[in-house]
Design a protein around this motif. Structure first.
Motif, PDB file in Angstrom:
ATOM      1  N   THR A  54      -4.509  -5.003   3.261  1.00 46.62           N
ATOM      2  CA  THR A  54      -3.751  -4.564   4.436  1.00 46.62           C
ATOM      3  C   THR A  54      -4.048  -5.425   5.648  1.00 46.62           C
ATOM      4  O   THR A  54      -3.135  -5.758   6.420  1.00 46.62           O
ATOM      5  CB  THR A  54      -4.069  -3.090   4.737  1.00 46.62           C
ATOM      6  OG1 THR A  54      -3.757  -2.299   3.590  1.00 46.62           O
ATOM      7  CG2 THR A  54      -3.248  -2.591   5.919  1.00 46.62           C
ATOM      8  N   ASP A  55      -5.314  -5.801   5.831  1.00 47.74           N
ATOM      9  CA  ASP A  55      -5.668  -6.639   6.994  1.00 47.74           C
ATOM     10  C   ASP A  55      -4.933  -7.975   6.943  1.00 47.74           C
ATOM     11  O   ASP A  55      -4.431  -8.469   7.970  1.00 47.74           O
ATOM     12  CB  ASP A  55      -7.176  -6.871   7.036  1.00 47.74           C
ATOM     13  CG  ASP A  55      -7.949  -5.610   7.420  1.00 47.74           C
ATOM     14  OD1 ASP A  55      -7.312  -4.685   7.960  1.00 47.74           O
ATOM     15  OD2 ASP A  55      -9.167  -5.551   7.180  1.00 47.74           O
ATOM     16  N   GLN A  94      -1.344  -7.295   7.788  1.00 52.29           N
ATOM     17  CA  GLN A  94      -1.165  -7.018   9.210  1.00 52.29           C
ATOM     18  C   GLN A  94      -1.196  -8.302  10.044  1.00 52.29           C
ATOM     19  O   GLN A  94      -0.446  -8.435  11.010  1.00 52.29           O
ATOM     20  CB  GLN A  94      -2.243  -6.047   9.694  1.00 52.29           C
ATOM     21  CG  GLN A  94      -1.993  -4.596   9.302  1.00 52.29           C
ATOM     22  CD  GLN A  94      -0.813  -3.993  10.021  1.00 52.29           C
ATOM     23  OE1 GLN A  94      -0.751  -3.978  11.249  1.00 52.29           O
ATOM     24  NE2 GLN A  94       0.158  -3.477   9.263  1.00 52.29           N
ATOM     25  N   GLY A 122       1.996  -9.061  12.129  1.00 49.09           N
ATOM     26  CA  GLY A 122       1.851  -9.170  13.576  1.00 49.09           C
ATOM     27  C   GLY A 122       2.497 -10.435  14.106  1.00 49.09           C
ATOM     28  O   GLY A 122       3.194 -10.416  15.133  1.00 49.09           O
ATOM     29  N   ARG A 128       5.317  -1.548  16.421  1.00 46.91           N
ATOM     30  CA  ARG A 128       3.860  -1.403  16.477  1.00 46.91           C
ATOM     31  C   ARG A 128       3.542  -0.001  16.975  1.00 46.91           C
ATOM     32  O   ARG A 128       4.146   0.471  17.939  1.00 46.91           O
ATOM     33  CB  ARG A 128       3.253  -2.459  17.390  1.00 46.91           C
ATOM     34  CG  ARG A 128       1.733  -2.370  17.519  1.00 46.91           C
ATOM     35  CD  ARG A 128       1.151  -3.499  18.369  1.00 46.91           C
ATOM     36  NE  ARG A 128       1.056  -4.738  17.610  1.00 46.91           N
ATOM     37  CZ  ARG A 128       1.816  -5.809  17.806  1.00 46.91           C
ATOM     38  NH1 ARG A 128       2.758  -5.790  18.750  1.00 46.91           N
ATOM     39  NH2 ARG A 128       1.667  -6.896  17.080  1.00 46.91           N
ATOM     40  N   PHE A 143      -1.390  -0.588  14.536  1.00 45.72           N
ATOM     41  CA  PHE A 143      -0.813  -1.187  13.344  1.00 45.72           C
ATOM     42  C   PHE A 143       0.645  -1.576  13.593  1.00 45.72           C
ATOM     43  O   PHE A 143       1.368  -0.883  14.323  1.00 45.72           O
ATOM     44  CB  PHE A 143      -0.831  -0.200  12.165  1.00 45.72           C
ATOM     45  CG  PHE A 143      -2.173  -0.045  11.496  1.00 45.72           C
ATOM     46  CD1 PHE A 143      -2.481  -0.771  10.359  1.00 45.72           C
ATOM     47  CD2 PHE A 143      -3.117   0.827  12.007  1.00 45.72           C
ATOM     48  CE1 PHE A 143      -3.708  -0.628   9.748  1.00 45.72           C
ATOM     49  CE2 PHE A 143      -4.351   0.973  11.403  1.00 45.72           C
ATOM     50  CZ  PHE A 143      -4.647   0.248  10.264  1.00 45.72           C
ATOM     51  N   TYR A 149       4.143  -1.457  11.894  1.00 45.33           N
ATOM     52  CA  TYR A 149       4.726  -0.676  10.803  1.00 45.33           C
ATOM     53  C   TYR A 149       5.979  -1.369  10.281  1.00 45.33           C
ATOM     54  O   TYR A 149       6.606  -2.168  10.970  1.00 45.33           O
ATOM     55  CB  TYR A 149       5.017   0.768  11.230  1.00 45.33           C
ATOM     56  CG  TYR A 149       5.950   0.945  12.391  1.00 45.33           C
ATOM     57  CD1 TYR A 149       7.322   1.041  12.214  1.00 45.33           C
ATOM     58  CD2 TYR A 149       5.458   1.032  13.694  1.00 45.33           C
ATOM     59  CE1 TYR A 149       8.185   1.214  13.284  1.00 45.33           C
ATOM     60  CE2 TYR A 149       6.309   1.209  14.777  1.00 45.33           C
ATOM     61  CZ  TYR A 149       7.665   1.299  14.558  1.00 45.33           C
ATOM     62  OH  TYR A 149       8.517   1.465  15.623  1.00 45.33           O
ATOM     63  N   ASP A 202       1.058  -2.583   3.150  1.00 41.53           N
ATOM     64  CA  ASP A 202       0.997  -3.493   4.299  1.00 41.53           C
ATOM     65  C   ASP A 202       0.708  -2.770   5.606  1.00 41.53           C
ATOM     66  O   ASP A 202       0.259  -3.390   6.575  1.00 41.53           O
ATOM     67  CB  ASP A 202       2.318  -4.258   4.440  1.00 41.53           C
ATOM     68  CG  ASP A 202       2.549  -5.227   3.285  1.00 41.53           C
ATOM     69  OD1 ASP A 202       1.584  -5.530   2.561  1.00 41.53           O
ATOM     70  OD2 ASP A 202       3.692  -5.676   3.119  1.00 41.53           O
ATOM     71  N   GLY A 203       0.972  -1.471   5.666  1.00 42.60           N
ATOM     72  CA  GLY A 203       0.771  -0.704   6.892  1.00 42.60           C
ATOM     73  C   GLY A 203       1.644   0.530   6.873  1.00 42.60           C
ATOM     74  O   GLY A 203       2.310   0.824   5.868  1.00 42.60           O
TER      75      GLY A 203
END
Length: 318
Positions: free
Chosen positions: A23-24, A27, A31, A83, A93, A95, A106-107
């Motif tokens: 996930t990190d 993200q 982002g 976000r 996060f 989304y 992924d979020g």
């Protein structure tokens, strides 16, 4: 049995902490993609007078829907669309569009047939509670009045958590429903709300914890919702009565089998080489170590890949 037990424990560790690595990384990518979309939207439209989400106590609201873009394209499943920041529980996060498990890795995900956050109606998001960085792990800690800040391509919006009656009296910021309670996605005219949903209790998918929050300030212009036919063609769950968080991803079977066989092969090969070296060197146990020094890191990488696909087979909605 001991080796099997170690593998089971390693898989538990992967579920609780290793999935956060996945996930990190997602993200970081999302982002950057979302920031690019914001820049493109700002370059082609008159930007709204808004303040991006922060962790301060200053509320953020839009100045009026007239300055906000209304001709945005319908996002594709998996696209970053906003976000979410919840200062009280440390949530920050990006989304995505869609709540199928492949997207929730992924979020947080947006139910595609509900309005976008900031727009009129009941916008709904789902997220994991114990795996994949657990974005909604602490939903039960939200108190009535807590702020939820949302940033979209249309601007920034602030929601305040609604109060609900607790079982023992008093008020709390959440309530519990069964997985079949699809009414939490219902739309009610004049009600501009954000609904957050995750599994309950922690480490179980038996129920759902729900937080609702009311929009503070003006709404953004509504944008078109995706057509159900298009979502179905992309393999996205559109039937609200079918719980997308309860099942696994059957398409992961080939990869899960292949990586699992590879992991077993690496470990077996390491063991054979170690045994052969020891026999060749007259039984000296020190010759067992070099193959493991090389083989264990390789096994760890291959095992991590196998665990990713095995996790996809499970109802990893926790």
């Amino acid at each position: 049995m001991m080796r099997g037990g170690v593998l089971v424990l390693l898989f538990v560790v992967f579920q609780l902490w290793g999935t956060a690595i996945i996930t990190d990384r997602a993200q970081d990518r999302l982002g950057g993609d979302f920031d690019e979309l914001l820049a493109e939207t700002s370059a082609t439209t008159t930007p709204p007078s808004t303040t991006p989400p922060t962790t301060t106590d200053t509320p953020t609201t839009t100045t009026g829907p007239a300055t906000l873009p209304a001709d945005l394209p319908v996002p594709a499943p998996g696209d970053p669309i906003g976000r979410i920041v919840i200062p009280d529980i440390g949530v920050d996060f990006v989304y995505v569009q869609g709540v199928d498990l492949r997207y929730l890795r992924d979020g947080p995900g947006h139910f595609p047939q509900t309005p976008m956050p900031g727009q009129p109606g009941n916008a709904a998001l789902a997220g994991h509670r114990t795996t994949y960085a657990a974005p909604f792990h602490r939903l039960d800690e939200l108190a009535p009045g807590a702020r939820i800040e949302i940033q979209t391509l249309q601007g920034s919006f602030t929601y305040e958590v609604d109060a609900h009656e607790a079982d023992g009296g008093g008020e709390v910021g959440h309530f519990i429903v069964p997985p079949s309670a699809v009414w939490i996605l219902d739309q009610e005219e004049g009600l501009n709300r954000l609904t957050l949903m995750a599994c309950h209790p922690k480490y179980s998918a038996a129920q759902r914890i729900v937080v609702t929050a009311s929009l503070v300030g003006d709404t953004a212009p509504p944008t078109p919702l995706p057509e159900p036919e298009e979502l179905e063609a992309a393999g996205v769950t559109v039937d609200a009565t079918t719980d997308p968080l309860a099942g696994g991803d059957s398409s992961a079977w080939p990869a899960a089998i292949a990586w699992s066989i590879a992991a077993i092969g690496v470990w077996f090969a390491t063991w054979l080489v170690s045994k052969w070296l020891r026999r060749r060197q007259g039984g000296a146990w020190t010759w067992q170590l070099p193959p493991y020094v090389v083989g264990v890191p390789v096994f760890a990488v291959v095992c991590f890949m196998a665990f990713q696909d095995v996790a996809r087979l499970l109802p990893a909605a926790y």
